[in-house]
Design an enzyme around this catalytic site. Structure first.
Site, PDB file in Angstrom:
ATOM      1  N   GLU A 128      -7.927 -17.904 -34.781  1.00  0.00           N
ATOM      2  CA  GLU A 128      -7.261 -17.654 -35.370  1.00  0.00           C
ATOM      3  C   GLU A 128      -7.039 -17.362 -36.460  1.00  0.00           C
ATOM      4  O   GLU A 128      -7.545 -17.152 -37.637  1.00  0.00           O
ATOM      5  CB  GLU A 128      -7.113 -19.511 -35.477  1.00  0.00           C
ATOM      6  CG  GLU A 128      -6.524 -19.727 -37.217  1.00  0.00           C
ATOM      7  CD  GLU A 128      -5.151 -19.726 -36.832  1.00  0.00           C
ATOM      8  OE1 GLU A 128      -3.966 -19.773 -35.650  1.00  0.00           O
ATOM      9  OE2 GLU A 128      -4.121 -19.063 -37.828  1.00  0.00           O
TER      10      GLU A 128
ATOM     11  N   ASP B 114      -1.685 -18.769 -27.168  1.00  0.00           N
ATOM     12  CA  ASP B 114      -0.817 -19.692 -27.596  1.00  0.00           C
ATOM     13  C   ASP B 114      -0.274 -19.307 -29.075  1.00  0.00           C
ATOM     14  O   ASP B 114      -0.170 -19.872 -29.685  1.00  0.00           O
ATOM     15  CB  ASP B 114      -1.056 -21.231 -28.449  1.00  0.00           C
ATOM     16  CG  ASP B 114      -0.188 -22.036 -28.270  1.00  0.00           C
ATOM     17  OD1 ASP B 114       1.386 -21.420 -28.364  1.00  0.00           O
ATOM     18  OD2 ASP B 114      -0.152 -22.779 -28.979  1.00  0.00           O
TER      19      ASP B 114
ATOM     20  N   CYS C  44       6.338 -19.144 -26.699  1.00  0.00           N
ATOM     21  CA  CYS C  44       7.746 -19.983 -27.654  1.00  0.00           C
ATOM     22  C   CYS C  44       8.447 -18.873 -27.604  1.00  0.00           C
ATOM     23  O   CYS C  44       9.604 -19.225 -28.289  1.00  0.00           O
ATOM     24  CB  CYS C  44       7.435 -20.509 -28.495  1.00  0.00           C
ATOM     25  SG  CYS C  44       6.462 -19.226 -29.865  1.00  0.00           S
TER      26      CYS C  44
HETATM   27  C1  LIG Z   1       2.477 -21.117 -32.178  1.00  0.00           C
HETATM   28  S1  LIG Z   1       0.794 -21.146 -32.889  1.00  0.00           S
HETATM   29  C2  LIG Z   1      -0.379 -22.215 -31.747  1.00  0.00           C
HETATM   30  C3  LIG Z   1      -1.562 -23.197 -33.306  1.00  0.00           C
HETATM   31  C4  LIG Z   1      -2.285 -24.385 -31.942  1.00  0.00           C
HETATM   32  N1  LIG Z   1      -2.433 -23.075 -30.474  1.00  0.00           N
HETATM   33  C5  LIG Z   1      -1.572 -25.112 -31.663  1.00  0.00           C
HETATM   34  O1  LIG Z   1      -0.992 -25.815 -30.433  1.00  0.00           O
HETATM   35  O2  LIG Z   1      -1.243 -25.783 -32.467  1.00  0.00           O
HETATM   36  C6  LIG Z   1       0.098 -20.000 -33.241  1.00  0.00           C
HETATM   37  C7  LIG Z   1      -1.087 -19.567 -33.740  1.00  0.00           C
HETATM   38  O3  LIG Z   1      -1.368 -18.590 -34.057  1.00  0.00           O
HETATM   39  C8  LIG Z   1      -1.979 -17.986 -34.914  1.00  0.00           C
HETATM   40  N2  LIG Z   1      -1.793 -16.576 -34.979  1.00  0.00           N
HETATM   41  C9  LIG Z   1      -0.414 -15.722 -35.269  1.00  0.00           C
HETATM   42  N3  LIG Z   1      -0.965 -14.178 -35.565  1.00  0.00           N
HETATM   43  C10 LIG Z   1      -2.248 -14.383 -35.029  1.00  0.00           C
HETATM   44  C11 LIG Z   1      -3.203 -13.743 -35.035  1.00  0.00           C
HETATM   45  N4  LIG Z   1      -3.032 -11.976 -34.669  1.00  0.00           N
HETATM   46  N5  LIG Z   1      -4.396 -13.697 -34.514  1.00  0.00           N
HETATM   47  C12 LIG Z   1      -4.531 -15.118 -34.911  1.00  0.00           C
HETATM   48  N6  LIG Z   1      -3.775 -15.643 -35.104  1.00  0.00           N
HETATM   49  C13 LIG Z   1      -2.121 -15.605 -34.574  1.00  0.00           C
HETATM   50  C14 LIG Z   1      -0.404 -18.489 -36.623  1.00  0.00           C
HETATM   51  O4  LIG Z   1      -1.288 -18.784 -37.548  1.00  0.00           O
HETATM   52  C15 LIG Z   1      -0.901 -20.579 -35.425  1.00  0.00           C
HETATM   53  O5  LIG Z   1      -1.712 -21.274 -35.881  1.00  0.00           O
END
Ligand SMILES: C[S@@+](CC[C@H](N)C(=O)[O-])C[C@H]1O[C@@H](n2cnc3c(N)ncnc32)[C@H](O)[C@@H]1O
Length: 452
Positions: free
Chosen positions: A335, A383, A410
């Site tokens: 993350e 996700d 999403c």
């Molecule tokens: C749709 S959320 C899903 C979070 C978790 N799976 C949940 O259901 O609560 C997407 C997550 O990806 C993280 N994120 C965005 N870009 C990213 C990247 N390049 N690498 C890792 N994480 C990332 C965001 O901070 C966020 O926490």
């Protein structure tokens, strides 16, 4: 000047043929699409053209001549005007069909033959949001809270947000009234002046704990103590008040620095029997009951027996990782937001879960490192945010060859693109299960399993 089949300010009678992915009605005049707010397919309406561009234009309904059987006359115009609930005028079953068809159309365009299953919807699709991020602006000399009119930053004052937990709506008004009482200046985007930019509120669905975040342009908050006392005495559920510092002229709501003004640094809530700490800057799903439906399905789809190594990419505060860890040998989460990873590690500890390991970083980089280090995963859970998977991530996943990829999306447009990219590595999907996380809005969440 560009010649278009219709002109600005023209009045026409049209039939609405379709809905855009944003929930705007579409009418075509000599093949030229007009996008129309609060208009449903099948309806005949008199319209007034408000804007014409080269490829398309915008119009508003002046008189509805026939009404769609799927129309529900529920709430005010401000919901479609602002985009809080752009589908609220469409009956809920029709909203679900609309979303399924959106995915089908995108798959067709991407030449994908994947069955889209009937959506898992909500029994009561209102008042579900556990989080609000409400802009604060001055209108006619008074501090107001509300929402931006679509495609603008003009604030329309709103008190009932319709899809938010009503306790959150009430909290916003309490904070608004205190800010008014102490003459705290609202933020002014025009010259990056004023102080209060947004009020964010989160409320735990099971815990009923509340966190209030004041997003400010500067650190100095006049009448800080009085405001804190005012909030906590009017809202006994508040267990945390946080200030978020965002000095930049930007559309990004939260700045990276926060300070706890009162209570805990985090909010506590529960999902599927686990306890979670959620910091102000961490992502947390906004529809708690549907999140349980989504995660339960994701775990089922992963088909875990207790012997698997799982990677949970884009792991947030570890909600999916911890749920999976109870059924797997080992889970690795990655993350990008450091506070979310701190929360995830803490969440593993408070739930007594030891077979998880969280890494802070970009999923596309960490995945490459894991692949280079010889890590083998049986199940890859992804996700990602709306922009979907990075190509470098897909490459690393393709070379790591997990047996299964469970893709929670999403945004079906990037999902379709990524399924095709994963197809180059031999992965195929047969079905997509939509789970309606965002009733009354156009947003579409789904789960798709890919296997080789
Ligand atoms: C749709 S959320 C899903 C979070 C978790 N799976 C949940 O259901 O609560 C997407 C997550 O990806 C993280 N994120 C965005 N870009 C990213 C990247 N390049 N690498 C890792 N994480 C990332 C965001 O901070 C966020 O926490």
């Amino acid at each position: 000047m560009v010649q278009t089949p219709v002109q600005k300010n023209q009045d026409l009678t049209v039939e609405i043929e379709d809905l855009t992915y944003e929930g705007l009605g579409v009418a075509k005049v000599d093949g030229y699409p007009l996008f129309i707010d609060n208009a449903l397919p099948g309806e005949r309406s008199e319209i007034h053209v408000i804007k014409t561009l080269k490829q398309f234009g915008f119009a508003r309904v002046t008189k509805r001549l026939t009404t769609s059987p799927d129309r529900v006359e529920t709430v005010g115009r401000e919901y479609t005007q602002t985009g809080i609930a752009p589908l609220h005028h469409l009956a809920y079953p029709a909203q679900l069909t609309f979303k399924e068809n959106q995915i089908r159309q995108l798959y067709k365009k991407a030449h994908l033959n994947i069955e889209v299953l009937p959506s898992l919807g909500m029994a009561d699709p209102l008042g579900y949001r556990n989080k609000a991020q409400i802009p604060v602006r001055e209108i006619n000399g008074r501090l107001e809270t509300g929402f931006y009119k679509k495609r603008t930053h003009d604030l329309i004052p709103i008190e009932d947000f319709y899809i938010q937990d009503p306790e959150i709506d009430r909290a916003i008004l309490v904070v608004r009234d205190l800010l008014r009482q102490y003459h705290i200046p609202a933020y002014n985007e025009a010259d990056n002046s004023g102080l209060i930019r947004h009020i964010m509120v989160r409320r735990g669905y099971y815990s009923h704990e509340m966190m209030v975040v004041l997003v400010t342009r500067a650190w100095a908050l006049p009448y800080e103590e009085e405001i804190i006392t005012g909030i906590t005495s009017a809202l006994p559920e508040v267990t945390s008040i946080v200030q978020d510092y965002n000095p930049k002229a930007t559309n990004v709501i939260l700045g990276p620095k926060t300070k706890t003004l009162y209570g805990k640094d985090y909010l506590t809530d529960h999902l599927l029997g686990s306890e979670f700490h959620i910091s102000a800057l961490s992502f947390y799903q906004v529809n708690p009951t549907q999140t349980e439906v989504l995660y339960t399905r994701a775990v089922e789809e992963a088909g875990l027996t207790g012997n698997e190594v799982v990677i949970d990419a884009y792991s947030g505060i570890g909600t999916i990782s911890l749920t999976m860890a109870r059924h797997a040998k080992q889970v690795y989460g990655v993350e990008i937001v450091p506070q979310a990873v701190e929360d995830a590690r803490e969440n593993a500890k408070i739930n007594g879960i030891k077979n998880v390991d969280f890494t802070v970083g970009k999923a596309e980089e960490v995945m490459q490192q894991w692949k280079d280090a010889g890590l083998k995963a049986d199940v890859l859970m992804v996700d990602p945010p709306r922009k979907g998977l990075d190509e470098a991530f897909i490459d690393a996943a393709g070379y790591m060859k997990p047996k299964k990829i469970v893709y929670v999306s999403c945004n079906p447009a990037t999902l379709a693109r990524d399924i095709n990219r994963l197809g180059a590595f031999g992965y195929q999907a047969h079905t997509t299960q939509p789970v309606d996380m965002f009733p009354q809005t156009q947003h579409i969440e789904s789960i798709t399993v890919l296997t080789r």
